[in-house]
Scaffold this active site. Structure first.
Site, mmCIF file in Angstrom:
data_model
loop_
_atom_site.group_PDB
_atom_site.id
_atom_site.type_symbol
_atom_site.label_atom_id
_atom_site.label_comp_id
_atom_site.label_asym_id
_atom_site.label_seq_id
_atom_site.Cartn_x
_atom_site.Cartn_y
_atom_site.Cartn_z
ATOM 1 C CE LYS A 1 -2.078 -1.042 3.413
ATOM 2 N NZ LYS A 1 -2.063 -2.465 4.527
ATOM 3 C CB CYS B 1 -10.745 1.865 14.972
ATOM 4 S SG CYS B 1 -9.171 3.476 14.543
ATOM 5 C CG MET B 2 -7.657 4.451 17.112
ATOM 6 S SD MET B 2 -6.273 2.567 17.764
ATOM 7 C CE MET B 2 -5.875 3.174 19.335
ATOM 8 C CG MET C 1 -9.587 -2.954 14.169
ATOM 9 S SD MET C 1 -9.586 -1.825 15.542
ATOM 10 C CE MET C 1 -8.254 -0.653 15.830
ATOM 11 N N GLY D 1 -4.665 1.907 13.450
ATOM 12 C CA GLY D 1 -5.766 2.159 12.337
ATOM 13 C C GLY D 1 -5.353 2.533 11.529
ATOM 14 C CD GLN D 2 -9.026 6.442 11.869
ATOM 15 O OE1 GLN D 2 -9.092 6.831 10.546
ATOM 16 N NE2 GLN D 2 -9.449 6.479 12.117
#
Lengths: 227, 776
Positions: free
Chosen positions: B92, B181-182, B366, B403-404
């Protein structure tokens, strides 16, 4: 008899030179391997240069012991430079995997390196496997992915940059530059030597293992001036 | 074997060189004219410049070098000087720049007229947004407008959004997708240590010899870090990697041990490990007695499914004796059946954590956070590390992955959540005072009560309590659980939705106004990654046509609403000015941020940044400038101790039954990132994984008569979806479970998921609900 003698006369020095060369090459190779092994444990960024040098030396001759060969009747596919770049989004991008893979779930080096560590003829694809310049990185599918279709999700305006031209030298006949970064591509011979190498970028002299003795990456376009 | 017949000889080569390259050689003597060998891509006069930036995608925060030429990004290299990735990226990252060049890039503002989105000049669209926001406040009150942002917001984006909502308008209706997500990681940190974010850093990988991955497919979702683990393994013999998961993945195959457990039972496993540590006398009592206290909270705490659900936990003192008694229910033999993990394996796990010769790192993401007991399981992993005394020292590190790219930097540190301010929480008068002072606004304007967390905010939009929502850099019409309710709600009459994005998405489909955003390094900004590292990137490209940074969109609207005095910055220096103002909030050795100049120079700087030095390990006097003494100091809590929480196993709200006999798990694949709006526009990634699918265990597939590639229908109590079956491909769920990736906007799996959440963190559980599989 005469002709035999003259052959002997010109042949003897040739043989002597050969023997000397052989001994010299063997010595250099041995030294290089020892040097390489000694230095491979260091992993800090500052040592990258030293490490890459040693790897280049140590990898010399990896194709001298190529054993796999195609059967007499088969015609192994030869790779071309345009195909090489076709498989990359830009020069230097990780290439896609152009063939089907056995396992999507266990795609680690243990499988890929079977063919891609040392290269050689792969009967299944009737081709010589290209050799990875970084066999130490084992999560292969972190960067290399097979393609299952050609259609895009949405049209892309991406324009692929032109690949570097080859045989660029400062003077006629002088050793060409290295037109790409050496990061993760320190092992020159993996792409520039062996039966899978693309003809137009194949070295004519793989036995001269210290590539960067003569070939260098250019870092600047500016001429040096006295400060 | 010889290839001499097809290789040109050295002599031929020299000849060829002499004749054909003469012209090129001549050019090469004149730099700047056509010295083609000097730039990698041989394109004449224009120079190729390599510029640093953090990656646009996950929270690992790899350093990239992007090749810029003629106003375009043309290549990517891993930055060898970045301590995060040391020159390596993932597929990616290497192709990330292609996400800038999708043909359908949003370049003009759009407004909805008679059901259709039509182009308007950007200033007109911003006028409409400001007017609508103002008129909604006038007719329905401050709390009828909201901003929903993102962990992909840059730090300045989030800061300006917070100042606009909390300092200018005076509403706490500010949330971000990092809630999805967090949030459990945050409440886990806060309840155990009193302060958010990890004590350790990625360098722990170089010191640890044992890695336990909890419900975390690191090989696909944090591949660059996982490769650092694999590199360690190649170099050192005693390295052990254990994959503790509900699904057999690439990570399982690369690990030394793969242990499968039943969904939700990680709670029982963690308690069983603590039980074993005590039973086998492997607790570091010296550490525990000096640096830990025992606490317990409420039990049977619900799942947030009721419309106006409220919950507040209460910490109570607990004794070691009571804690030991509580753990008796988690003896390995007693939880074997519940967890599906043998007593032998449970003891094996405990022995790794308890072994004095092992330095242990635990990783999770997650699997723990998207969990109706997400806060609890975060507490429990810390319990293990605290009992073993393996924390806050090199190689001993419970590590919460993100995740971000800026879930930490923006949402957690700037605090773009309903209860947060850039420093502290809105409930604290001290924190409100500080914010009022720095922002130069009246103290009473900042409301002391939190309003809506994300799920509640979308429910309020559905009910009509919220009438206006501005969504930036996120795609909730793909990612909200129980999606249809929230889509229908957003489409109701008298709801006004503004969406700032770079491509059309299912979220722009429901928008009344679409604002074109600058993407990634088309603007200047900062991201903050999982290891407290703040990374700056320059504006390297012009954004297309009318596109502008999300920060500047917010500033424009704020000014049009009459808040010009609060947003006085000029277009040339606004990012630097915002950073300097934001830094004032963190002016203490606990959280000091690096100066702007420092960030520009370096491949990221870790906070606390005190006296020119980064902090790698927090809570230890030798490494943390905020810690007192020369040993551990958990200064986040008033008693300077870390809290060991007594948290039981409780079942999830929905479990497989006769009608819906399978667990549904959702997640990611290495090729795609989140809702896929960027990665699906990257040719190599889309061609690799074009569509979503459902993974089944081969036994289940056989029982149902389903072959690989056949279409099946998944049905839950909330919706149904047709997908092709994937058997023994990318991964294999355990029998009785199915897995579906969520990147595909054409296959919206969140129509099926449940909007139950952790009552403490308010984070939904995307990993567990019940479905039926039908052969079509």
């Amino acid at each position: 008899m005469n002709s035999d003698k003259s052959q002997f006369r010109t042949g003897l020095p040739f043989i002597i030179i050969c023997v000397i060369l052989f001994v010299a090459v063997a010595f250099i190779l041995g030294e290089a391997l020892r040097y390489g092994l000694k230095n491979q444990t260091s992993d800090s960024v500052e040592h990258t240069f030293k490490k890459s040098e040693s790897i280049i030396l140590a990898e010399g001759g990896s194709f001298l012991s190529q054993t796999n060969a195609p059967s007499k009747n088969s015609q192994p596919n030869s790779r071309h430079l345009d195909q090489f770049y076709h498989r990359r989004a830009y020069p230097g991008a990780p290439p896609i995997v152009p063939h089907p893979v056995d396992s999507d779930m266990n795609p680690f080096a243990s499988k890929c390196l079977t063919c891609h560590q040392h290269g050689g003829y792969v009967p299944k694809f009737n081709a010589y496997a290209p050799v990875t310049p970084h066999p130490q990185l084992v999560n292969c599918r972190q960067c290399h992915v097979p393609q299952v279709q050609d259609e895009l999700f949405k049209i892309s305006m991406w324009q692929k940059p032109k690949p570097p031209s080859i045989h660029q030298s400062a003077l006629p006949g002088s050793p060409p530059y290295i037109p790409h970064s050496l990061h993760m591509r320190e092992k020159c011979l993996s792409c520039h030597s062996g039966p899978s190498a693309i003809q137009s970028i194949k070295t004519t002299h793989p036995e001269r293992v210290n590539c960067r003795q003569c070939h260098m990456v250019l870092q600047t376009t500016e001429q040096w001036e006295r400060p | 074997m010889s290839d001499s017949n097809i290789t040109i000889t050295r002599r031929d080569f020299l000849k060829k060189m002499a004749t054909t390259s003469a012209a090129a050689t001549a050019y090469s003597l004149f730099p700047g004219i056509a010295f083609s060998g000097l730039d990698a891509f041989n394109s004449g006069t224009s120079k190729l410049a390599w510029k640093k930036t953090p990656c646009r995608f996950c929270g690992v925060g790899c350093g990239l070098l992007v090749g810029i030429q003629k106003g375009k990004a043309i290549a990517v290299k891993g930055d060898p000087s970045s301590p995060v990735n040391r020159g390596l990226c993932c597929v990616k990252g290497y192709h990330s720049i292609q996400a800038l060049y999708g043909k359908d890039r949003l370049k003009k503002a759009l407004i909805r007229k008679n059901g259709k989105l039509v182009e308007v000049p950007i200033q007109k669209a911003l006028d409409i947004v400001a007017q609508k926001m103002k008129s909604t406040i006038e007719s329905h009150g401050k709390d009828s407008v909201s901003i929903y942002g993102s962990g992909q917001w840059t730090i300045p984006d989030g800061y300006v959004a917070s100042k606009l909502m909390k300092g200018a308008i005076g509403s706490n209706n500010l949330e971000a997708n990092a809630r999805l997500c967090m949030a459990s990681a945050v409440t886990g940190f806060i309840t155990t240590f009193g302060l958010d974010e990890p004590m350790g850093c990625y360098e722990d990988i170089d010191h640890a010899n044992t890695f336990v991955l909890w419900g975390n497919n690191m090989a696909e979702n944090h591949p660059v870090l996982f490769s650092r683990l694999l590199e360690r393994k190649q170099k050192q013999k005693d390295i052990v990697i254990v994959d503790l998961a509900t699904r057999t993945t690439r990570t399982s195959f690369a690990s030394d041990r793969s242990i499968l457990f039943n969904p939700q039972t990680d709670l029982a496993i963690a308690n069983a490990i603590c039980y074993e540590l005590i039973r086998t006398e492997r607790v570091n009592w010296d550490f525990v007695n000096k640096h830990c206290s025992f606490k317990k909270g409420k039990t049977n705490i619900g799942y947030g499914l009721e419309e106006h659900f409220k919950f507040k936990d209460k910490a109570q003192d607990n004794s070691l004796k009571e804690y030991k008694h509580f753990l008796k229910d988690y003896a390995p033999e007693k939880v074997e059946a519940l967890t599906g993990v043998s007593a032998k394996d449970l003891r094996f796990l405990a022995s790794l954590y308890g072994d004095a010769n092992r330095k242990v790192m635990s990783f999770w993401c997650m699997g723990f956070n998207q969990h109706t007991r997400g806060t609890w399981i975060n507490n429990l992993i810390y319990n293990i590390h605290l009992l073993a005394g393996k924390i806050s020292t090199p190689g001993n590190s419970p590590f919460s992955l993100t995740g971000q790219p800026s879930a930490c930097g923006t949402v957690r540190e700037v605090g773009t959540l309903t209860h947060k301010l850039p420093h502290g929480v809105v409930m604290s008068k001290k924190a409100r005072k500080l914010a009022a002072k720095i922002w130069n606004v009246p103290l009473k304007r900042i409301p002391p009560k939190p309003t809506h967390h994300t799920v509640s905010m979308f429910r309020a939009l559905d009910r009509g309590d919220i009438r206006f929502m501005w969504i930036q850099v996120t795609n909730p019409m793909v990612t909200m659980p129980k999606l249809s309710r929230y889509r229908d709600g957003a489409l109701k009459k008298d709801r006004f939705v503004v969406v700032s994005d770079v491509y059309p998405t299912p979220t722009t489909d429901i928008a009344d106004v679409v604002l074109p955003s600058a993407m990634w390094f088309e603007q200047e900004g900062m991201f903050g990654n999982s290891e407290r590292r703040t990374q700056h990137f320059e504006r390297l490209l012009e954004p297309p046509e009318d596109a502008m940074s999300d920060t500047w969109q917010l500033i424009e609207v704020a000014r049009k609403m009459g808040f010009k005095k609060l947003f006085p910055w000029g277009k040339e220096t606004y990012i630097q000015d915002i950073w300097n103002e934001y830094r004032k909030f963190h002016d203490s050795p606990k959280h000091a941020m690096a100066p702007y100049e420092e960030l520009k120079k370096k491949p990221g700087v870790m906070w606390p940044f005190v006296k020119g030095k980064e902090t790698k390990w927090r809570y230890h006097g030798k490494t943390d400038p905020a810690a007192q003494g020369d040993t551990f100091d958990f200064y986040g809590k008033p008693d300077h101790r870390a809290w060991i929480w007594q948290r039981p196993y409780e079942p999830p709200p929905e479990m497989p039954d006769q009608k819906y006999p399978f667990w549904l798990n959702t997640g990611r694949v290495i090729e795609h990132w989140h809702s896929g709006s960027m990665t699906r526009r990257i040719p190599v990634l889309h061609k690799a994984v074009p569509h979503s699918y459902v993974e089944l265990h081969p036994q289940d597939a056989k029982k149902l008569g389903i072959q690989h590639g056949e279409q099946v229908r998944l049905v839950s109590r909330r919706g149904s979806l047709e997908l092709s079956a994937s058997i023994n491909q990318r991964a294999r769920p355990a029998p009785g479970q199915v897995f579906v990736p969520f990147f595909d906007e054409g296959k919206l799996i969140n129509e099926l998921t449940l909007d139950a959440y952790c009552p403490i963190s308010k984070q939904p559980d995307y990993k567990k609900c019940a479905v039926r599989v039908e052969k079509i």
